[in-house]
Structure formats: C-alpha cells, structure tokens
Write an enzyme that holds these catalytic residues in place. Structure first.
Site, PDB file in Angstrom:
ATOM      1  N   CYS A  47      27.444  -3.340 -12.609  1.00  0.00           N
ATOM      2  CA  CYS A  47      27.708  -2.993 -11.157  1.00  0.00           C
ATOM      3  C   CYS A  47      29.289  -2.891 -10.572  1.00  0.00           C
ATOM      4  O   CYS A  47      29.952  -1.960 -11.247  1.00  0.00           O
ATOM      5  CB  CYS A  47      27.116  -4.050 -10.272  1.00  0.00           C
ATOM      6  SG  CYS A  47      26.733  -3.445  -8.413  1.00  0.00           S
ATOM      7  N   GLU A  94      21.529  -9.330 -15.797  1.00  0.00           N
ATOM      8  CA  GLU A  94      21.549 -10.796 -15.883  1.00  0.00           C
ATOM      9  C   GLU A  94      20.591 -11.550 -14.877  1.00  0.00           C
ATOM     10  O   GLU A  94      20.425 -12.466 -14.863  1.00  0.00           O
ATOM     11  CB  GLU A  94      23.136 -11.362 -15.615  1.00  0.00           C
ATOM     12  CG  GLU A  94      23.552 -11.303 -14.250  1.00  0.00           C
ATOM     13  CD  GLU A  94      23.803  -9.847 -13.794  1.00  0.00           C
ATOM     14  OE1 GLU A  94      23.465  -8.969 -14.389  1.00  0.00           O
ATOM     15  OE2 GLU A  94      24.510  -9.716 -12.815  1.00  0.00           O
ATOM     16  N   HIS A 141      21.896  -5.070 -12.320  1.00  0.00           N
ATOM     17  CA  HIS A 141      21.935  -6.433 -13.135  1.00  0.00           C
ATOM     18  C   HIS A 141      21.145  -7.020 -13.718  1.00  0.00           C
ATOM     19  O   HIS A 141      20.381  -7.801 -13.270  1.00  0.00           O
ATOM     20  CB  HIS A 141      22.208  -7.224 -11.560  1.00  0.00           C
ATOM     21  CG  HIS A 141      23.419  -7.048 -10.615  1.00  0.00           C
ATOM     22  ND1 HIS A 141      24.396  -7.820 -10.836  1.00  0.00           N
ATOM     23  CD2 HIS A 141      23.475  -6.171  -9.655  1.00  0.00           C
ATOM     24  CE1 HIS A 141      25.267  -7.340  -9.816  1.00  0.00           C
ATOM     25  NE2 HIS A 141      24.702  -6.431  -9.031  1.00  0.00           N
TER      26      HIS A 141
END
Ligand code: GLN
Length: 187
Positions: A76, A167, A165
């Site tokens: 991002c 994660e 994202h």
C-alpha cells in the site's frame, strides 16, 4: 537472515507478527543505519506522504540505495514509495519499480474493502484500505496478483509490492513468497 520492517509509521507490527510466524528474525527499522544489518525490508502501509516527511532527505537517499541492492516488499503506502511515478498528488518515489501508481484511487465509497483476487493461479483474500491503483506497468515488471482486471501485486527483480494488505489476512503465501525471494538472493 534478519528482515527489517520500516517502523516509522503505519501498520508495521502486523508485518512483524506475520514474518515471525513464518520463522523470520525481524528488526524494526527506525534509523537509517539499521538498513546495513538486514537482508530484506518490508515497507508497510500508512500514509506515504508522512513516510517521506519522517524519512527526510538523508533517510530517503539511504533507502533508495538499499532498495537497489536488497529485496524489498512494499504494501500500500510502501508500494507508493517504491514506484517511479506517483499521482494524486504527484510525489517523489524511490524509483525501484517501473510503475505509475495513483494514490487513493478507489474513491470514498469503497475506500476500504475485502475482495477476492488471484495470486498466481489461486484465489486470495485481499484487504484494501484507501488503496492506490497501479495504472501503468513497465516492461520489466511482472504482475503476480490481480483483482478483476487490475494488477494489485507486482515484482521487478528483487522488489515486490502489493496495493492490498496481506499482513491483515490469515493467508501467509504473499509473505512466504517474499521470504523465498530473500533466501534466494542470499545464496
Ligand atoms: N492512502 C495512503 C497513501 O496514499 C495509503 C493507504 C495505506 O497504506 N493503507 O499513502
């Protein structure tokens, strides 16, 4: 094989946790000189303009040298920082990925969403938060994930970036792909 996570701002802790789950030794990078002691770097999401301010000219130059030599993965805001060309508004990039990227490209209504895309040949959950869009992909850049018709993860040499994202999803494959790349680079 220590892996750094740039920890100036943004969601660096989720990356740290994910990399540790995968067995990596993680260093939270807050000072430019820490870049000398790591084999790969993750640049997390956050606000790319704020990253630039916090890095300052010296930090930016040091980071620019690092990404030229060592594996780096930006998500991002991290993807925005790695690009050669940034729009909306125009902003300085590290020039490590030959892409044009537009900040906050999905507008207000869908500025954050969870969608399903493709990573290689398989499906992958993707979390988008005020995500940028990759508008141009240079000839040396490989598209490694798509959402609809849009490229959402790319790779050029040792540098990887995703506009979503990984994660924040359970699936560990994207970080594993990055660690594989770091491992190969070390050999
Ligand atoms: N909108 C942010 C930017 O332009 C990126 C958002 C994010 O990293 N989640 O820098």
């Amino acid at each position: 094989m220590p892996i750094g996570v740039l920890a100036l701002q943004g969601d660096f802790d989720a990356h740290r946790r994910r990399l540790e789950e995968l067995g990596a030794e993680v260093v939270l990078v807050k000072k430019p000189e820490q870049l000398d002691a790591i084999d790969g770097l993750v640049i997390p999401g956050g606000e790319s303009g704020t990253f630039l301010k916090l890095l300052g000219e010296e930090g930016f130059e040091k980071l620019k040298q690092f990404v030229r030599l060592k594996p780096t993965f930006g998500t991002c805001a991290g993807a925005i920082l790695l690009a050669t060309e940034v729009e909306n508004p125009k902003q300085q990039g590290l020039g490590a990925l030959d892409i044009r990227i537009r900040r906050n490209a999905y507008g207000r209504q869908i500025d954050s969403s969870i969608r399903e895309g493709k990573f290689g040949d398989s499906h992958l959950e993707m979390v988008f938060i005020r995500a940028p869009k990759i508008e141009r992909v240079g000839p040396g850049v490989e598209v490694i994930a798509t959402e609809g018709v849009d490229p959402v993860a790319v790779r050029q040499g040792r540098v990887m970036a995703a506009t979503f994202h990984p994660e924040l999803s359970e699936d560990k494959r994207v970080h594993r792909a990055f660690l594989d790349m770091v491992g190969k680079d070390k050999k």
